[in-house]
Design a protein around this motif. Sequence first.
Motif, mmCIF file in Angstrom:
data_model
loop_
_atom_site.group_PDB
_atom_site.id
_atom_site.type_symbol
_atom_site.label_atom_id
_atom_site.label_comp_id
_atom_site.label_asym_id
_atom_site.label_seq_id
_atom_site.Cartn_x
_atom_site.Cartn_y
_atom_site.Cartn_z
ATOM 1 N N UNK B 151 -9.650 33.397 -23.237
ATOM 2 C CA UNK B 151 -10.620 32.429 -23.757
ATOM 3 C C UNK B 151 -11.843 33.113 -24.363
ATOM 4 N N UNK B 155 -12.866 32.580 -28.220
ATOM 5 C CA UNK B 155 -14.198 32.100 -28.583
ATOM 6 C C UNK B 155 -14.879 33.105 -29.501
ATOM 7 N N UNK B 247 -3.638 22.777 -24.561
ATOM 8 C CA UNK B 247 -4.763 22.957 -23.630
ATOM 9 C C UNK B 247 -5.815 23.868 -24.261
ATOM 10 N N UNK B 250 -7.784 21.952 -26.869
ATOM 11 C CA UNK B 250 -8.705 20.987 -26.261
ATOM 12 C C UNK B 250 -9.870 21.706 -25.618
ATOM 13 N N UNK B 251 -9.580 22.861 -24.995
ATOM 14 C CA UNK B 251 -10.658 23.609 -24.358
ATOM 15 C C UNK B 251 -11.686 24.042 -25.392
ATOM 16 N N UNK B 254 -13.537 21.105 -26.554
ATOM 17 C CA UNK B 254 -14.394 20.627 -25.475
ATOM 18 C C UNK B 254 -15.650 21.477 -25.367
ATOM 19 N N UNK B 255 -15.502 22.775 -25.582
ATOM 20 C CA UNK B 255 -16.658 23.671 -25.475
ATOM 21 C C UNK B 255 -17.528 23.626 -26.728
ATOM 22 N N UNK B 256 -17.090 22.880 -27.739
ATOM 23 C CA UNK B 256 -17.914 22.759 -28.937
ATOM 24 C C UNK B 256 -17.641 23.845 -29.955
ATOM 25 N N UNK B 257 -16.543 24.613 -29.771
ATOM 26 C CA UNK B 257 -16.249 25.681 -30.718
ATOM 27 C C UNK B 257 -14.907 25.465 -31.402
ATOM 28 N N UNK B 270 -13.348 14.110 -25.765
ATOM 29 C CA UNK B 270 -13.723 14.318 -24.365
ATOM 30 C C UNK B 270 -15.100 14.980 -24.262
ATOM 31 N N UNK B 291 -4.179 14.156 -22.766
ATOM 32 C CA UNK B 291 -3.909 15.602 -22.747
ATOM 33 C C UNK B 291 -3.022 15.919 -21.549
#
Lengths: 325, 315
Positions: B151, B155, B247, B250-251, B254-257, B270, B291
């Motif tokens: 991750x 990122x 996943x 979505x992660x 979800x983290x905005x990136x 989400x 999800x």
Amino acid sequence: MQVHRVSRQYVIRKLLIMIPSLLGISIVLFALLALAPGDPFDELATNPAVPPEVRAALRAKFGLDDPIWMRYWHWLIALLQGDWGFSFVSRMDVSTLILQRLPVTLVVIGASQILAIAIAIPVGVLAATRPYSLFDQIANTFAFIGFSLPTFFTGLVLILVFSIQLDWLPFVYRADISATGWEFYWEHIKQSIMPVTVLGLFQGAALVRFVRSSVLDVIRLDYVTTARSKGIGERKVITRHVVRTALIPVVTLVALQMPIVFSGAVVTEQIFRVPGIGSLLITSMLSNDTPVVMGVTFVSACLVVFFNLIADILYGWLDPRIAFR
Amino acid sequence: MAGSTPASLSASAPAAAPAARKAQRFSPWHEAWRRFRRHKMALFSAVALFLIVFGVLAGPFLWPVAINEIDFAAKLQGPSWAHPLGTDDLGQDLLARLIYGGRISIAVGVAAMVVAIFFGLLVGAIAGMSSGRVDAALMWVTDLFLSLPQLPLLLLVIYLFREPVKGVLGVEGGAFVLIVAVIGGTRWMSAARLVRAQFLSLREKEFVEAARALGASKLRQVVQHILPNALGPVIVVATIDIAAAIIAESTLSFLGLGFPSDVPTWGSVLRDAKDYLDIAPHWALFPGSLIFITVLAINFIGDGLRDALDPRRVL
């Protein structure tokens, strides 16, 4: 119980193997940074107040025109000397910042791994001793649910239930708890419960299946039958003979899963606002704080390599055949 | 692998009459389907996944509501007849947004899987066919990638390359290409190791040796003889990779990136919802459950395929 000693040679060999992987990681990170378009002095180029000569001088001073291997070399040396740059957002050295945040992350990850192991080993062993039983099937279904639930969703559901509906647990992790004595520890435990649970359940679910298959592999071996035929009780056969052998590959898996645990930690820290390096990574990305981003990525990669080393050493300790090969 | 729920011994009772079966001829795919059907959860999941995929594909025709129609009078409403899944803080219809988001999330999952499997096959096949230095070097790179924290690396790449790619391919296309490339590029390792292991054992088998003796070129040996036999486990890994990629996407969102807020994916809906958990829990629960159900279904299907495609398993 006979404990055998890992030879020093084995540990040194493993330490030496670590060096090329760390170098490899640093090359990957540097390559990404070098390949990424955008140059720290781009802003100066568009600024009419800065003459081109000044810009060229600055580029030369920071070595941006050097050949790439030389830039890598300088970058690596600076990294090794602990000079990781300066965070303009937090106004402090990157290394100080990371060192401040690291302990929280390690505690959360450590606690969740312990929780995961505490769930996975008993459930996995029980499931393997009664294969295809009702318990096994239920455990298997729950394991599937556990690792199909994304950590960010579990986190939100826990907040919804335990913080908003029931109001039992705080959903923001606070570093500045004013209470003292027992109260202080209690507050810390209370605010760690949800992040640790989210991570631990996710890890545990993946581990259960692995423990089960590992125990199933061992339980059919001849020496287990021998132990049984000697009249040793089933309970003792499982705990003393089967589980000890079956857990050897599990140790490796726990260490190999560290990269996944870190990914989970980034998400959980972000949801519960735990002040660890994961949330530091996200906030510095959202505020374009490149030195911190690079530092955190490198530290997490180093931690993963370090945990792999620990796994190797533990593996050598648990399984003498490996260390003497 | 264990952990699957193959039928108990009694369930394979029909196999007690192998003589009768021998007369009939089954193709391998027919046989695989027969095995797959026995995995009840996998079969059930296949139906569920089909419904979800059909829903997101046909959804816009069945529920023709704009995803970005702002209506402050109807903001943060729970499920109702006008808005079956409720609305968000701008009064946008959640059902329409989740249909649209599902298309993106599933497309990202499939595309990232294709990228990962392509690289995995390539690296694994080269490493498995060549021995010595090339193999060692490729496996070192594979292990190196395996020991990178996924991750943070994802990122980092998105952080560094987001702006330039957006400039070339536009906001939505840029995010799609970048996310697919990055997820695929960090998930090929397990496929590569698997393919290599398969190749190492298959290339020494008699039928490949026979092909070699008849003068088949390396490429022909791989494409005609080794690859088809190595495909079973690769299909299983590919299936599970889709779930992992969904996943991962979505992660990121979800983290905005990942995808920006104006492009709804299950993850980015989400993320927007998480600040309204106390007043509009439905907003977070629907995308999260989607999800979860999709990923769970794909994982169960992967497990069923594992049972179905392993020729050594007696079922």
